[in-house]
Design an enzyme around this catalytic site. Structure first.
Site, PDB file in Angstrom:
ATOM      1  N   ARG A   1       0.844  -1.196   0.000  1.00 42.77           N
ATOM      2  CA  ARG A   1       0.000   0.000   0.000  1.00 42.77           C
ATOM      3  C   ARG A   1       0.876   1.242   0.000  1.00 42.77           C
ATOM      4  O   ARG A   1       1.834   1.335   0.771  1.00 42.77           O
ATOM      5  CB  ARG A   1      -0.920   0.009   1.229  1.00 42.77           C
ATOM      6  CG  ARG A   1      -1.893  -1.170   1.231  1.00 42.77           C
ATOM      7  CD  ARG A   1      -2.843  -1.153   2.390  1.00 42.77           C
ATOM      8  NE  ARG A   1      -3.661  -2.359   2.397  1.00 42.77           N
ATOM      9  CZ  ARG A   1      -4.539  -2.671   3.354  1.00 42.77           C
ATOM     10  NH1 ARG A   1      -4.715  -1.851   4.373  1.00 42.77           N
ATOM     11  NH2 ARG A   1      -5.239  -3.790   3.281  1.00 42.77           N
TER      12      ARG A   1
ATOM     13  N   ARG B   1       1.964   1.178  10.158  1.00 49.43           N
ATOM     14  CA  ARG B   1       1.498   1.551   8.820  1.00 49.43           C
ATOM     15  C   ARG B   1       2.672   1.457   7.852  1.00 49.43           C
ATOM     16  O   ARG B   1       3.439   2.397   7.688  1.00 49.43           O
ATOM     17  CB  ARG B   1       0.915   2.964   8.841  1.00 49.43           C
ATOM     18  CG  ARG B   1       0.003   3.280   7.660  1.00 49.43           C
ATOM     19  CD  ARG B   1      -0.602   4.654   7.819  1.00 49.43           C
ATOM     20  NE  ARG B   1      -1.495   4.737   8.941  1.00 49.43           N
ATOM     21  CZ  ARG B   1      -2.780   4.385   8.927  1.00 49.43           C
ATOM     22  NH1 ARG B   1      -3.317   3.924   7.813  1.00 49.43           N
ATOM     23  NH2 ARG B   1      -3.530   4.490   9.994  1.00 49.43           N
TER      24      ARG B   1
ATOM     25  N   GLU C   1      -6.751  -0.829  15.471  1.00 54.17           N
ATOM     26  CA  GLU C   1      -7.305  -1.806  14.533  1.00 54.17           C
ATOM     27  C   GLU C   1      -6.269  -2.860  14.135  1.00 54.17           C
ATOM     28  O   GLU C   1      -5.125  -2.543  13.819  1.00 54.17           O
ATOM     29  CB  GLU C   1      -7.784  -1.096  13.262  1.00 54.17           C
ATOM     30  CG  GLU C   1      -8.350  -2.039  12.208  1.00 54.17           C
ATOM     31  CD  GLU C   1      -8.406  -1.430  10.819  1.00 54.17           C
ATOM     32  OE1 GLU C   1      -8.391  -2.204   9.851  1.00 54.17           O
ATOM     33  OE2 GLU C   1      -8.426  -0.188  10.708  1.00 54.17           O
TER      34      GLU C   1
ATOM     35  N   SER D   1     -10.294  -5.989  10.001  1.00 57.27           N
ATOM     36  CA  SER D   1     -11.536  -5.385   9.541  1.00 57.27           C
ATOM     37  C   SER D   1     -12.290  -6.452   8.757  1.00 57.27           C
ATOM     38  O   SER D   1     -11.760  -6.997   7.789  1.00 57.27           O
ATOM     39  CB  SER D   1     -11.242  -4.168   8.660  1.00 57.27           C
ATOM     40  OG  SER D   1     -12.416  -3.450   8.373  1.00 57.27           O
TER      41      SER D   1
ATOM     42  N   ARG E   1       0.916  -6.126  12.573  1.00 49.94           N
ATOM     43  CA  ARG E   1       0.286  -5.499  13.739  1.00 49.94           C
ATOM     44  C   ARG E   1       0.137  -6.495  14.885  1.00 49.94           C
ATOM     45  O   ARG E   1       0.195  -6.103  16.059  1.00 49.94           O
ATOM     46  CB  ARG E   1      -1.070  -4.910  13.341  1.00 49.94           C
ATOM     47  CG  ARG E   1      -0.932  -3.731  12.389  1.00 49.94           C
ATOM     48  CD  ARG E   1      -2.212  -2.933  12.254  1.00 49.94           C
ATOM     49  NE  ARG E   1      -2.023  -1.794  11.355  1.00 49.94           N
ATOM     50  CZ  ARG E   1      -2.874  -0.786  11.215  1.00 49.94           C
ATOM     51  NH1 ARG E   1      -4.000  -0.784  11.917  1.00 49.94           N
ATOM     52  NH2 ARG E   1      -2.622   0.203  10.386  1.00 49.94           N
TER      53      ARG E   1
END
Length: 464
Positions: free
Chosen positions: A299, A314, A386, A389, A428
């Site tokens: 990403r 991130r 988070e 999801s 994460r």
């Protein structure tokens, strides 16, 4: 992609739903384009029908030797050609504008999704475990670097920011996490493991909703030259080739590149796994399909400038275990709750405190009609972050992919429902383990569920 017929039937429903996701007044715009498109199509059909009639009449007039009548009819045909050209252009341009508009509109929220503007309006559904009691917790960056097993500087020298190099037992722990998650989802939850491509064409990205809206958040690998393209020009580029031959070879390669679809690095295996049913009719008796994959994800984080620039939260490149379900419309709600439970099971097995949040309308993703986020406790930040999801996309992706299902004995097909979720994001999860299982000496205890994957190792210490 939305069904324009459904928008015609209930524009207020669509406007209300899109307004809840930040887009107002677009139903009227879509219907205006639709009206122009249908008017052009009607004009084209009438002009084509009239031209066919005139062609017959011209033949009859010439058969009667009535040249004057034939000339008059031929003049009308010329007039109709102008109508066909004009209305044909309107049809093409309006059709493209309508498709572009519909392709950029988000999915409609499910009726039970709470209204809200952003994450502050999300609703906590449940909570599991109590946060670890850690005095003055260090963050994962300090812990990893003190262990000598996490190197952001080396990664930056070769790749820039938002990359990391893991070494020794931390690298092994990352690998162990991926294997543990895959084994849990395949052995206990019935998911089929898949090893999918990491490079996909634009059509696949469009199918799951990443294109055209989120192109800036993706890595475009269109400069990659596949063997077929190279083969058309490579013979001209050998040693000893003349300047003219080299030029011919480069022109041949560039022509092939110009006429092909670009490749994209997947932001998540959701893209690859969901597109397995693209342009297919899957028998309803084979649904639900439950698929999982451990892949690298890529990403650009174009919309996250300045956010979480420190550490592994991130990254441009990370690993994730993806969960995807393909279902019939009547199965999808129950399948969604099941998928959330499968993701929660990973955190429970690792004994990491977490909470499950139902996202509000303003915080949901583009393709989702309902989303649950799992948020794990991060001691150094003193808050939940988070880590998974899980979304039910309804028929939104299925319609964009032309993915259908049909039960035995039925004449008609239905659009499949698609669901996706993280089970979990490996990086994460590694961060959560490092921070929650730290001790005063800076060593990291390994959750018991991972002991078999770590060769019996129970702690990671300096020099490991």
């Amino acid at each position: 992609m939305h069904d324009i017929k459904a928008i015609r039937d209930n524009p207020d429903l669509y406007d209300q739903a899109w307004s809840a996701k930040g887009r107002s007044g677009v139903a009227a715009e879509a219907l205006a384009l639709d009206a122009t498109l249908r008017a052009a199509q009607t004009a084209l059909q009438e002009a084509q029908s009239r031209r066919n009639d005139l062609s017959k009449q011209i033949g009859q007039a010439k058969g009667r030797k009535d040249e004057a009548e034939a000339a008059r009819l031929m003049a009308e045909v010329e007039t109709l050609k102008a109508v066909l050209d004009t209305q044909g252009a309107v049809e093409r341009e309006t059709g493209e504008a309508l498709r572009d508009l519909l392709a950029g509109l988000p999915n409609l929220p499910a009726p039970d999704v709470p209204a809200g503007a952003d994450e502050a309006d999300n609703q906590e559904v449940r909570r599991w475990g109590e946060p670890f009691a850690i005095t003055a917790p260090k963050d994962h960056v300090d812990l990893g670097e003190r262990l000598g097993l996490m190197d952001f500087e080396a990664a930056a020298r070769m790749s820039g920011s938002r990359f990391v190099v893991l070494k020794g037992q931390l690298a092994r722990l990352e690998r162990a996490l991926g294997q543990f998650m895959l084994d849990l989802q395949t052995r206990e939850h019935g998911y089929l493991e898949v090893s999918p491509p990491l490079l996909v064409r634009s059509e696949a990205m469009y199918g799951t909703g990443q294109l055209p809206k989120f192109a800036e958040d993706l890595f475009n690998a269109s400069s990659v030259i596949d063997p077929e393209i190279w083969a058309k020009g490579a013979p001209k580029l050998s040693l000893g080739a003349t300047a003219e031959e080299v030029e011919q070879g480069l022109v041949a390669i560039l022509e092939q590149l110009k006429n092909r679809s670009p490749y994209w690095l997947i932001p998540t295996a959701e893209v690859s796994l969901t597109n397995l049913v693209r342009d297919q009719i899957t028998p309803a008796e084979e649904l639900p399909l439950r698929l999982t994959a451990l892949t690298h994800c890529f990403r650009s984080e174009a919309g996250a400038s300045g956010r979480d620039t420190r550490g592994m939260i991130r990254q441009h490149q990370f690993q994730k275990v993806e969960l995807v379900s393909i279902t019939t419309p009547d199965q999808s709600d129950a399948e969604h709750e099941r998928m959330v439970g499968c993701a929660e099971a990973v955190l429970k097995a690792l004994e990491l405190p977490f909470r499950t949040m139902l996202l509000c309308t303003g915080d949901m993703g583009f393709s989702a009609r309902k989303t649950y986020d799992l948020e794990v406790w991060i001691p150094s930040e003193g808050r939940y972050r988070e880590i998974s999801s899980c979304s039910n996309c309804g028929d939104f992706q299925g319609r964009r992919m032309n993915a259908r299902t049909k039960a035995a004995g039925d004449k008609a097909t239905r659009i499949v429902h698609t669901l996706n979720g993280s089970g979990l994001a490996v990086g994460r999860t590694l961060v959560a383990i490092i921070e929650n299982y730290q001790d005063e000496d800076g060593a990291i205890a390994i959750p018991q569920a991972l002991h078999p994957y770590m060769g019996g190792l129970t702690r990671i210490e300096a020099g490991a």
